[in-house]
Scaffold this motif. Structure first.
Motif, short mmCIF file in Angstrom:
data_model
loop_
_atom_site.label_atom_id
_atom_site.label_comp_id
_atom_site.label_asym_id
_atom_site.label_seq_id
_atom_site.Cartn_x
_atom_site.Cartn_y
_atom_site.Cartn_z
N SER A 161 41.62 64.91 -5.03
CA SER A 161 42.11 65.61 -5.76
C SER A 161 43.88 65.60 -5.51
O SER A 161 44.53 65.55 -6.55
CB SER A 161 42.02 67.15 -5.15
N LEU A 165 46.65 64.45 -8.36
CA LEU A 165 47.89 65.28 -8.36
C LEU A 165 49.19 64.30 -8.41
O LEU A 165 50.18 64.34 -9.00
CB LEU A 165 48.14 66.43 -7.17
N THR A 393 36.85 73.12 -7.56
CA THR A 393 38.17 72.59 -7.28
C THR A 393 38.79 72.13 -8.80
O THR A 393 39.97 72.32 -8.74
CB THR A 393 38.15 71.34 -6.20
N ILE A 394 38.06 71.81 -9.66
CA ILE A 394 38.62 71.43 -10.92
C ILE A 394 37.98 72.21 -12.14
O ILE A 394 36.68 72.36 -12.32
CB ILE A 394 38.37 69.95 -11.15
N LEU A 489 42.44 71.51 -14.56
CA LEU A 489 43.43 71.75 -13.39
C LEU A 489 42.64 71.76 -12.17
O LEU A 489 41.61 72.10 -12.07
CB LEU A 489 44.10 72.88 -13.42
N VAL A 490 43.37 70.88 -11.40
CA VAL A 490 43.00 70.92 -9.82
C VAL A 490 43.41 71.90 -9.11
O VAL A 490 44.61 71.97 -8.84
CB VAL A 490 43.33 69.47 -8.92
N ILE A 491 42.46 72.90 -8.64
CA ILE A 491 43.01 74.27 -8.16
C ILE A 491 42.84 74.02 -6.45
O ILE A 491 41.82 73.62 -6.12
CB ILE A 491 42.24 75.41 -8.71
N LYS A 492 44.08 74.41 -5.94
CA LYS A 492 44.12 74.80 -4.57
C LYS A 492 44.00 76.10 -4.17
O LYS A 492 44.60 76.80 -4.77
CB LYS A 492 45.05 73.67 -4.04
N THR A 508 48.07 75.30 -8.63
CA THR A 508 47.92 73.99 -9.14
C THR A 508 48.95 73.15 -9.34
O THR A 508 50.13 73.87 -9.48
CB THR A 508 46.99 74.02 -10.34
#
Lengths: 777, 143
Positions: A161, A165, A393-394, A489-492, A508
């Motif tokens: 991830s 980014l 996560t995505i 989107l790669v979510i944190k 993100t």
């Protein structure tokens, strides 16, 4: 149980690897006591484990080897070379069987008795050696696999991830500099490597949903025993894969739903008999993948949810006020089941609790970005659908701007996107609150900027509204200044002080490197004071539906040839970017590979060069990709459409945004690109002997492609089978189906009544004839 | 045992943070605000593809706001989340021969909330603060 067997197999394989060296050393020096002990421990462990499972062959083999080795250890026998060979042969066989168990192949049939006998008789050992040489058993390529800790996988996933980014940031920096083709080519390569890596690592975290389903039969059986009910469980889609973390998150809600269905949904056999239903209830648990989501459907044929009874309870509990109760639709009444503290059960039981339940189920599913849908028909049954994203996560998201700042919304919550325009979409005031009237349906309008305490960036009339359905229940329209793009989107997770606001679900990074907050749709509604479940204010729903039929929202885009086109938004699954090599002319048409899926590609004549944007369209089951250049807007379809003269990709043309817009004809698109040879309405069922490799590897795909259902002859219900296909020499397994026999011969010439097996036309026409006969019956 | 400490300046006070707690010192670029969050959360900032939650130390400790714009921040990782703690100025890394000791005089209540004693470096003494306590912000006072 399957898990345990898997563990056993993995352990056996590990031990086999570990003693590989010992075996060789022992063969070289049979007197070596340490080696002997190690091998003894191996067969002893295998024997012990086998007793636990029902694996008689492994048990016999390991037992025999253990006995022989025990005698050697006790000094009663010496390790003669024939004995060593025999033990090694047994160890090899144990490995083969273990591997076959794991891969699900047929367990190698064989001369286990011979192997055992060889332990004691030198002649047998010699005989076996000769046989072995004759048959020249091919060495099977070992399955290469290792066991890894889940933590390590998680770390890898996080790393990837971050890589995605970092790549995005690099892409941004590159765009800021002078274009250097060499640099860009190198970057593209890195980019595609990362994409591949991400894909692979995502896959490593995937587990078959079987892990979740395997416990169900037992649970259902136990509950049935306890409650005196009869239920047939039908589980399907166990091969659907999703992130193992998701599986854990779904486990409790699913268990709860199933307990509910058995306890409260399906009636007792007596009750069912009196209702004219079959005494045994049916519980179906089906999983399937749909785009980026996994759908898990739990349906039963019980009595469904009694909306009126729920409403009574809700009134008694003061959850609903009487005025509102008057106007509630059945759907809304049924949705009350999600209210905390309400349960339809007349009696509290130990099985499905006391009113804690569906609200918790819904909360848990929503926490992972999922949705719970209810479809209840009183007296007929209940269907619950869980929709959850593939990974945590995505996620697919929509980016919007409000108050001059970009935010992301999870796409799973979005119903539609509308713009204030004409009579179709209006904004109305009601006692200080704002309502959006969308085609006759009034829903609460929430200004994102105002809710977040920011300045509105655009006048109310110019704002876009994103209609959100955060919970499978209440709708509201979120007003934003601009709607940008669908993105993955790669979510944190956001830091605790940010989560504490209750407004955000994560963070993100945008392509330009700036952080974006992912909005929590339920949280925003709560902050804005929207009463979920209650916001759908008595507008005539049916009318709204009708209007909707006429003016559905469409996605306006520019095609590859530069023309403006439109496609109904409901068909658009999502937008994808693919590299050029992902598009290829294969098997007679353009196809594009998107991760695991291969889709027919429309919208261009030949494989486009460079990166290509694709609309992923779906008709609910089939999918196809449509290449395009850019998105223009989302708007309601024009009222007037001039139909095209000939049927084709374009169904008509309309004037939208002052431009001629070609409207795609989805029927033609799907019929042309996804249509398969039309099969008989209920597909013909063909039974093939399970042991015939040719039939299964060569014939079966052709049959399935032609729309026939294929079953294994030995396991099939004779009544179900329409055609039994056998080779020249195979015997009819069941006289009941002998009339349905279709013989294939392996020689081009042969007796009448059979068909040469490579005569495709003959074979398929014979099948068509059978289907026609069945149709007449 | 000797330890390394990062000395930063907040509202004219020179304070020490255990150096091993600090990942790096950065100059913050643009900030993305987080509407609706506590006042000491200044916003989000991207650092090498990570999203930092930016905390204003002055607001978090309950000190008057700074008159001049500041950009220097120390990056710490607390509970798996990266934070950037905005300070007035990052001064130096120093080595202290002694253990942290309880403060000899009672600092003002605001500072007392976040301090973990003091350290001696040569002739100077510094207040030792805990980044985790700063991040909790004014909420810890309410608790």
């Amino acid at each position: 149980m399957d898990d345990l067997i898997d563990d056993f197999i993995a352990e056996t394989r590990d031990m086999l690897e570990a003693i590989g060296g010992e075996l060789v050393a022992w063969e070289a020096n049979p007197a070596d006591r340490e080696r002997l002990d190690a091998i003894f421990r191996f067969v002893h462990t295998v024997k012990g484990n086998c007793g636990f499972f029902d694996l008689p062959r492994l048990e016999t083999l390991s037992h025999a080897a253990e006995d022989a080795l025990a005698e050697v250890r006790a000094g009663r026998r010496t390790a003669e070379p024939y004995l060593v060979s025999a033990v090694l042969a047994i160890v090899d066989r144990i490995g083969e069987i273990a591997q076959a168990l794991q891969t699900g192949e047929a367990v190698p049939s064989g001369d286990d008795e011979l192997l055992v006998a060889a332990l004691n008789e030198p002649e047998v050992a010699a005989l076996r050696r000769e046989m072995g040489e004759e048959s020249g058993g091919e060495a099977r390529a070992p399955v290469r696999s290792i066991r890894l800790s889940v933590d390590l996988l998680d770390r890898m996933m996080n790393g990837v991830s971050d890589m995605v980014l970092a790549r995005n940031e690099l892409a941004r920096r590159l765009r800021e500099t002078e274009a250097d083709p060499v640099l860009e080519a190198a970057f593209d390569r890195v980019s595609s490597c990362i994409a591949e890596m991400r894909e692979a690592i995502t896959r490593t975290r995937m587990q078959r949903i079987d892990n979740l389903f395997s416990g169900l039969p037992r649970m259902v059986r136990d509950l049935c025993m306890e409650l005196g009910k009869k239920i047939a469980l039908d589980v399907d889609g166990g091969d659907v894969e999703l992130d193992r973390e998701m599986i854990e998150m779904i486990r409790d809600p699913l268990t709860h739903i199933i307990r509910n269905a058995i306890d409260h949904g399906i009636e007792s056999p007596e009750e069912r008999a009196s209702l004219g239903k079959p005494p045994s209830g049916t519980l179906r648990v089906h999983a399937r993948q749909s785009g980026n989501q996994i759908l898990i459907e739990v349906s039963d044929d019980g009595h469904g949810i009694d909306g009126d009874r729920l409403l009574k309870k809700a009134l008694a509990a003061g959850i609903v006020d009487p005025a509102r109760a008057e106007t509630m639709t059945m759907q809304q009444k049924v949705a009350l089941v999600f209210q905390p503290g309400l349960s339809t059960a007349q009696a509290v039981t130990s099985i499905s609790g006391r009113g804690v339940g569906m609200d918790v189920v819904r909360a848990n599913i929503e926490r992972i970005g999922g949705i719970v849908d209810l479809d209840s028909r009183l007296g007929v049954g209940l269907r619950l659908t869980l929709r959850v994203p593939l990974t945590l996560t995505i996620i697919p998201a929509l980016t919007v701007t409000a108050g001059g700042q970009k935010f992301a919304l999870p796409r799973s919550a979005i119903e539609e996107i509308v713009r204030v325009r004409g009579d179709n979409v209006r904004i109305e005031g009601l006692g200080g609150a704002r309502l959006a009237n969308i085609r006759g349906r009034r829903i609460a309008r929430v200004s994102l900027a105002a809710t977040l305490g920011m300045e509105e960036g655009a006048p109310e009339a110019d704002q876009m509204m994103v209609v959100l359905k955060p919970a499978g229940s209440g709708l509201y329209a979120l007003a934003v200044d601009l709607v940008h793009d669908h993105e993955e989107l790669v979510i944190k997770p956001a830091a605790p002080p940010i989560m504490a606001t209750g407004l955000y679900a994560g963070t993100t990074l945008a392509d330009d490197g700036s952080p974006i907050l992912l909005l929590d749709c339920s949280g925003i509604a709560a902050a804005a004071g929207v009463e979920l479940d209650a916001e759908e204010i008595n507008a005539p729903v049916e009318v709204a539906e009708d209007v909707r039929e006429e003016r559905p929202p469409v996605l306006l885009f520019r095609g590859f040839d530069g023309k403006a086109r439109a496609v109904r938004l409901a068909l658009v699954e999502r937008i994808e970017d693919v590299e050029a090599p992902a598009v290829q002319m294969s098997a007679g048409r353009l196809r594009v590979t998107i991760r695991d899926a291969m889709l027919p590609l429309a919208g261009c004549e030949r494989a486009p060069e460079g990166r290509t944007r694709l609309l992923r369209l779906t008709d609910g089951t089939a999918e196809l990709a449509y290449a395009f250049r850019e998105v223009i807007d989302i708007m309601p379809l024009a009222a007037e459409i001039h139909p095209a003269i000939d049927a084709g990709e374009i169904g008509g043309v309309a004037l939208m945004n002052g431009e001629q817009v070609e409207i795609l004809d989805p029927y033609w698109l799907f019929a042309t690109h996804c249509g398969e040879p039309a099969a008989a309405e209920a597909p013909l069922t063909c039974a093939l002997p399970s042991g015939d490799a040719w039939m299964h590897t060569i014939l079966r795909p052709i049959l399935e492609q032609a729309g026939y259902r294929v079953v294994e002859a030995e396991r099939a219900d004779p009544a179900e089978v329409d055609v039994l296909i056998l080779g020249d020499a195979e015997d009819v397994p069941d006289p009941a189906v002998s009339g349905k026999l279709l013989r294939l011969r392996s020689a081009p010439d042969g007796e009448e009544g059979s068909i040469y097996r490579y005569d495709r036309e003959g074979l398929l026409s014979a099948l068509t004839a059978r289907a026609a006969v069945r149709g007449q019956r | 045992m000797a330890g390394l400490y990062l000395i930063v300046d907040i509202d004219g006070e020179r304070i020490a943070v255990t150096a091993s707690d600090v990942e790096s010192v950065v100059e913050l670029d643009t900030l993305t605000p987080v509407p609706g969050s506590a006042p000491h959360i200044l916003g989000l900032s991207a650092l090498r593809s990570r999203v930092l939650s930016v905390i204003d130390c002055r607001t978090a400790i309950g000190l008057p706001p700074a008159k001049e714009p500041r950009r220097e921040a120390m990056v710490v990782n607390i509970g798996g989340h990266p934070y950037a703690l905005l300070v007035d100025r990052v001064e130096d890394v120093v080595e202290s021969a002694g253990e942290p000791a309880p403060a000899t005089t009672l600092p003002s209540p605001n500072w007392a909330e976040v301090s973990r004693g003091m350290i001696e470096v040569g002739e100077n003494i510094f207040l030792l603060v805990d980044p985790a306590a700063i991040i909790e912000g004014p909420s810890r006072r309410a608790a």
